[in-house]
Design an enzyme around this catalytic site. Structure first.
Site, PDB file in Angstrom:
ATOM      1  N   ASP A  70      -8.770  -2.878  -5.659  1.00  0.00           N
ATOM      2  CA  ASP A  70      -8.388  -2.566  -4.290  1.00  0.00           C
ATOM      3  C   ASP A  70      -9.593  -1.991  -3.553  1.00  0.00           C
ATOM      4  O   ASP A  70     -10.127  -0.979  -3.967  1.00  0.00           O
ATOM      5  CB  ASP A  70      -7.231  -1.549  -4.317  1.00  0.00           C
ATOM      6  CG  ASP A  70      -6.630  -1.328  -2.950  1.00  0.00           C
ATOM      7  OD1 ASP A  70      -7.206  -1.810  -1.960  1.00  0.00           O
ATOM      8  OD2 ASP A  70      -5.592  -0.664  -2.882  1.00  0.00           O
ATOM      9  N   GLY A 127       0.827  -1.201   0.000  1.00  0.00           N
ATOM     10  CA  GLY A 127       0.000   0.000   0.000  1.00  0.00           C
ATOM     11  C   GLY A 127       0.864   1.254   0.000  1.00  0.00           C
ATOM     12  O   GLY A 127       1.878   1.309   0.698  1.00  0.00           O
ATOM     13  N   GLY A 128       0.530   2.205  -0.835  1.00  0.00           N
ATOM     14  CA  GLY A 128       1.199   3.500  -0.827  1.00  0.00           C
ATOM     15  C   GLY A 128       2.446   3.621  -1.688  1.00  0.00           C
ATOM     16  O   GLY A 128       3.007   4.705  -1.816  1.00  0.00           O
ATOM     17  N   GLY A 161       2.668   3.306  -4.922  1.00  0.00           N
ATOM     18  CA  GLY A 161       2.396   3.945  -6.218  1.00  0.00           C
ATOM     19  C   GLY A 161       1.764   3.002  -7.233  1.00  0.00           C
ATOM     20  O   GLY A 161       1.900   3.206  -8.443  1.00  0.00           O
ATOM     21  N   LYS A 162       1.054   1.977  -6.763  1.00  0.00           N
ATOM     22  CA  LYS A 162       0.384   1.031  -7.689  1.00  0.00           C
ATOM     23  C   LYS A 162      -0.620   1.735  -8.578  1.00  0.00           C
ATOM     24  O   LYS A 162      -0.629   1.550  -9.793  1.00  0.00           O
ATOM     25  CB  LYS A 162      -0.406  -0.037  -6.900  1.00  0.00           C
ATOM     26  CG  LYS A 162       0.408  -1.062  -6.203  1.00  0.00           C
ATOM     27  CD  LYS A 162      -0.474  -2.112  -5.563  1.00  0.00           C
ATOM     28  CE  LYS A 162      -1.379  -1.544  -4.470  1.00  0.00           C
ATOM     29  NZ  LYS A 162      -0.658  -0.932  -3.352  1.00  0.00           N
ATOM     30  N   THR A 163      -1.484   2.532  -7.941  1.00  0.00           N
ATOM     31  CA  THR A 163      -2.545   3.166  -8.714  1.00  0.00           C
ATOM     32  C   THR A 163      -1.961   4.163  -9.702  1.00  0.00           C
ATOM     33  O   THR A 163      -2.356   4.210 -10.872  1.00  0.00           O
ATOM     34  CB  THR A 163      -3.553   3.843  -7.761  1.00  0.00           C
ATOM     35  OG1 THR A 163      -4.016   2.851  -6.847  1.00  0.00           O
ATOM     36  CG2 THR A 163      -4.731   4.400  -8.528  1.00  0.00           C
ATOM     37  N   THR A 164      -0.991   4.942  -9.240  1.00  0.00           N
ATOM     38  CA  THR A 164      -0.353   5.923 -10.126  1.00  0.00           C
ATOM     39  C   THR A 164       0.292   5.197 -11.313  1.00  0.00           C
ATOM     40  O   THR A 164       0.120   5.601 -12.471  1.00  0.00           O
ATOM     41  CB  THR A 164       0.724   6.713  -9.339  1.00  0.00           C
ATOM     42  OG1 THR A 164       0.113   7.258  -8.164  1.00  0.00           O
ATOM     43  CG2 THR A 164       1.313   7.827 -10.174  1.00  0.00           C
ATOM     44  N   GLU A 188      13.270   1.315  -0.648  1.00  0.00           N
ATOM     45  CA  GLU A 188      13.436   1.083   0.789  1.00  0.00           C
ATOM     46  C   GLU A 188      13.469  -0.415   1.053  1.00  0.00           C
ATOM     47  O   GLU A 188      12.998  -1.195   0.228  1.00  0.00           O
ATOM     48  CB  GLU A 188      12.260   1.703   1.560  1.00  0.00           C
ATOM     49  CG  GLU A 188      12.243   3.221   1.518  1.00  0.00           C
ATOM     50  CD  GLU A 188      10.882   3.803   1.859  1.00  0.00           C
ATOM     51  OE1 GLU A 188       9.947   3.030   2.130  1.00  0.00           O
ATOM     52  OE2 GLU A 188      10.776   5.037   1.829  1.00  0.00           O
ATOM     53  N   ASN A 244       9.643   3.197  -7.640  1.00  0.00           N
ATOM     54  CA  ASN A 244       9.002   4.512  -7.681  1.00  0.00           C
ATOM     55  C   ASN A 244       9.486   5.378  -6.519  1.00  0.00           C
ATOM     56  O   ASN A 244       9.860   4.870  -5.473  1.00  0.00           O
ATOM     57  CB  ASN A 244       7.478   4.306  -7.618  1.00  0.00           C
ATOM     58  CG  ASN A 244       6.711   5.595  -7.826  1.00  0.00           C
ATOM     59  OD1 ASN A 244       7.158   6.490  -8.557  1.00  0.00           O
ATOM     60  ND2 ASN A 244       5.555   5.714  -7.184  1.00  0.00           N
TER      61      ASN A 244
HETATM   62  N1  LIG Z   1       6.780   9.314  -8.201  1.00  0.00           N
HETATM   63  C1  LIG Z   1       6.043   9.934  -7.281  1.00  0.00           C
HETATM   64  N2  LIG Z   1       6.419  11.118  -6.757  1.00  0.00           N
HETATM   65  C2  LIG Z   1       5.688  11.718  -5.817  1.00  0.00           C
HETATM   66  N3  LIG Z   1       4.538  11.245  -5.322  1.00  0.00           N
HETATM   67  C3  LIG Z   1       4.104  10.057  -5.786  1.00  0.00           C
HETATM   68  C4  LIG Z   1       4.816   9.340  -6.793  1.00  0.00           C
HETATM   69  N4  LIG Z   1       4.130   8.200  -7.074  1.00  0.00           N
HETATM   70  C5  LIG Z   1       3.050   8.211  -6.272  1.00  0.00           C
HETATM   71  N5  LIG Z   1       3.019   9.304  -5.510  1.00  0.00           N
HETATM   72  C6  LIG Z   1       2.030   9.644  -4.475  1.00  0.00           C
HETATM   73  O1  LIG Z   1       2.095   8.654  -3.451  1.00  0.00           O
HETATM   74  C7  LIG Z   1       0.807   8.353  -2.950  1.00  0.00           C
HETATM   75  C8  LIG Z   1       0.516   6.872  -3.119  1.00  0.00           C
HETATM   76  O2  LIG Z   1       0.434   6.549  -4.504  1.00  0.00           O
HETATM   77  P1  LIG Z   1      -0.656   5.532  -5.054  1.00  0.00           P
HETATM   78  O3  LIG Z   1      -0.449   5.404  -6.511  1.00  0.00           O
HETATM   79  O4  LIG Z   1      -2.007   5.932  -4.590  1.00  0.00           O
HETATM   80  O5  LIG Z   1      -0.174   4.222  -4.305  1.00  0.00           O
HETATM   81  P2  LIG Z   1      -0.943   2.847  -4.052  1.00  0.00           P
HETATM   82  O6  LIG Z   1      -2.002   2.715  -5.084  1.00  0.00           O
HETATM   83  O7  LIG Z   1       0.134   1.821  -4.177  1.00  0.00           O
HETATM   84  O8  LIG Z   1      -1.480   2.905  -2.665  1.00  0.00           O
HETATM   85  C9  LIG Z   1      -0.151   9.239  -3.702  1.00  0.00           C
HETATM   86  O9  LIG Z   1      -0.393  10.383  -2.941  1.00  0.00           O
HETATM   87  C10 LIG Z   1       0.603   9.573  -4.975  1.00  0.00           C
HETATM   88  O10 LIG Z   1       0.191  10.781  -5.561  1.00  0.00           O
HETATM   89 MG   LIG Z   2      -4.078   2.352  -4.862  1.00  0.00          MG
END
Ligand SMILES: Nc1ncnc2c1ncn2[C@@H]1O[C@H](COP(=O)(O)OP(=O)(O)O)[C@@H](O)[C@H]1O
Ligand SMILES: [Mg+2]
Length: 331
Positions: free
Chosen positions: A48, A20-21, A23-26, A242, A269
């Protein structure tokens, strides 16, 4: 261009996995936007329960695929609703098959089942199966998945289910054999339930339980064939530079290998890049460097792409386009 992200035999399926967190969704959204803009009809689905695909795309999403761009459709599945629907479907089937077993209180049994471990995995697999069974509507299907543990269990399910369904088929076959033997000795017996006369099925073709087992086997086998075919499926693991995400990615790598689901790309990421040295970040930068070296060493033969930590949250089409280009690579 990273070929394993593009359709080859019919549609391409991409599973984006990770903690979680990270950057999967991004990452999923960026890949989907980039593929759609290169002309591939793309569906992105969030599995999710903690959805944030809508936030990243900056669109309100629901169960049904919503058009975001030419060639890009997105949905967020309501897992709670899916679990309920899945149980309903099971209940209907069981009641149909075992209507002569009125002694079993099925209602009670279902109450327990809805809290039983594994039900979320089965409902998620069923959601994936339904989408894949209509896969020909798309060139690419991107799944934004729940955190690693659940996703790995879902991807392992088809193989495990095939083992037990084969066992059940074998047992059922023996039951039917015995019924035939008994009928030979005692003659055919008829039962009357609610005024309706009823014979126990003895042949495989007329037995609804066998039919259901065979149907189930066929469905599971279909999913298994898709997710283990490297020409169709690619898993993308997202991690941060990390230690803990690294360990988790390693475990995912081992597990996917065991279940023959092809992991093709690791996206590291939020890699911090500094133009000049910052004393406060010296320790962190060294730790990051170490993780990046470990990634190169541990995942030999698997593609790695590094994405920088941006000063703002990369949301919206403009950002996703840019990130997507970095991930799928030039033509
Ligand atoms: N390369 C990046 N640089 C800065 N912020 C990022 C980057 N990739 C993701 N984020 C931020 O990190 C947070 C988690 O990303 P998200 O894609 O939602 O992760 P997940 O889906 O894995 O939980 C979000 O606030 C997103 O905007
Ligand atoms: Mg997500």
């Amino acid at each position: 261009m990273r070929e394993y992200l593009l359709p080859k035999e019919g549609f391409r399926v991409l599973f984006v996995i990770g903690k979680g967190g990270v950057g999967k969704t991004t990452t999923s959204a960026a890949i989907a936007v980039a593929l759609a803009e290169r002309g591939y009809k793309t569906l992105i689905v969030s599995l999710d329960p903690a959805h944030n695909l809508g936030d990243v795309l900056m669109e309100k999403l629901g169960d049904k695929p919503k058009k975001i761009l030419d060639n890009l459709y997105a949905s967020e599945l309501d897992m709670e609703k899916l679990i309920k629907a899945y149980l309903k479907h099971l209940e209907k089937n069981l009641k149909n098959m075992y209507r002569y077993l009125t002694v079993i209180n099925l209602e009670k049994y279902f109450e327990i089942l809805s809290y039983s471990p594994g039900i979320e995995e089965y409902a998620t697999l069923e959601a994936i199966r339904e989408i894949l069974s209509e896969g020909d509507k798309w060139d690419v299907i991107v799944f934004d998945t729940p955190p690693t543990g659940l996703t790995l269990r879902v991807l392992a399910l088809p193989r495990i289910s095939l083992i037990w369904v084969d066992k059940l088929i074998e047992i059922r076959r023996k039951i039917l054999e015995r019924r035939r033997a008994i009928a030979k000795i005692k003659g055919e017996e008829e039962y009357v339930i609610d005024g309706e006369s009823f014979k126990l099925p003895k042949e495989e073709e007329e037995d609804p339980v066998m039919r259901e087992l065979r149907q189930y086997r066929k469905e599971v086998e279909f999913v298994e064939r898709v997710i283990t075919n490297p020409e169709k499926t690619s898993v993308i693991a997202v991690m941060n530079p990390e230690m803990l995400p690294l360990y988790e990615t390693e475990r995912a790598y081992e597990s996917l290998k065991k279940f023959k689901v092809p992991l093709r790309l690791i996206v590291v990421n939020k890699v911090i890049q500094l133009r000049e040295e910052v004393p406060e970040l010296k320790v962190k930068m060294e730790a990051q460097k170490k993780v990046l070296e470990e990634v190169e060493r541990k995942f030999r033969g698997i593609d790695v792409v590094k994405l920088p930590m941006f000063p703002e949250e990369p949301r919206g089409l403009e950002w996703l386009r840019k990130l997507g280009g970095m991930i799928i690579g030039g033509s």
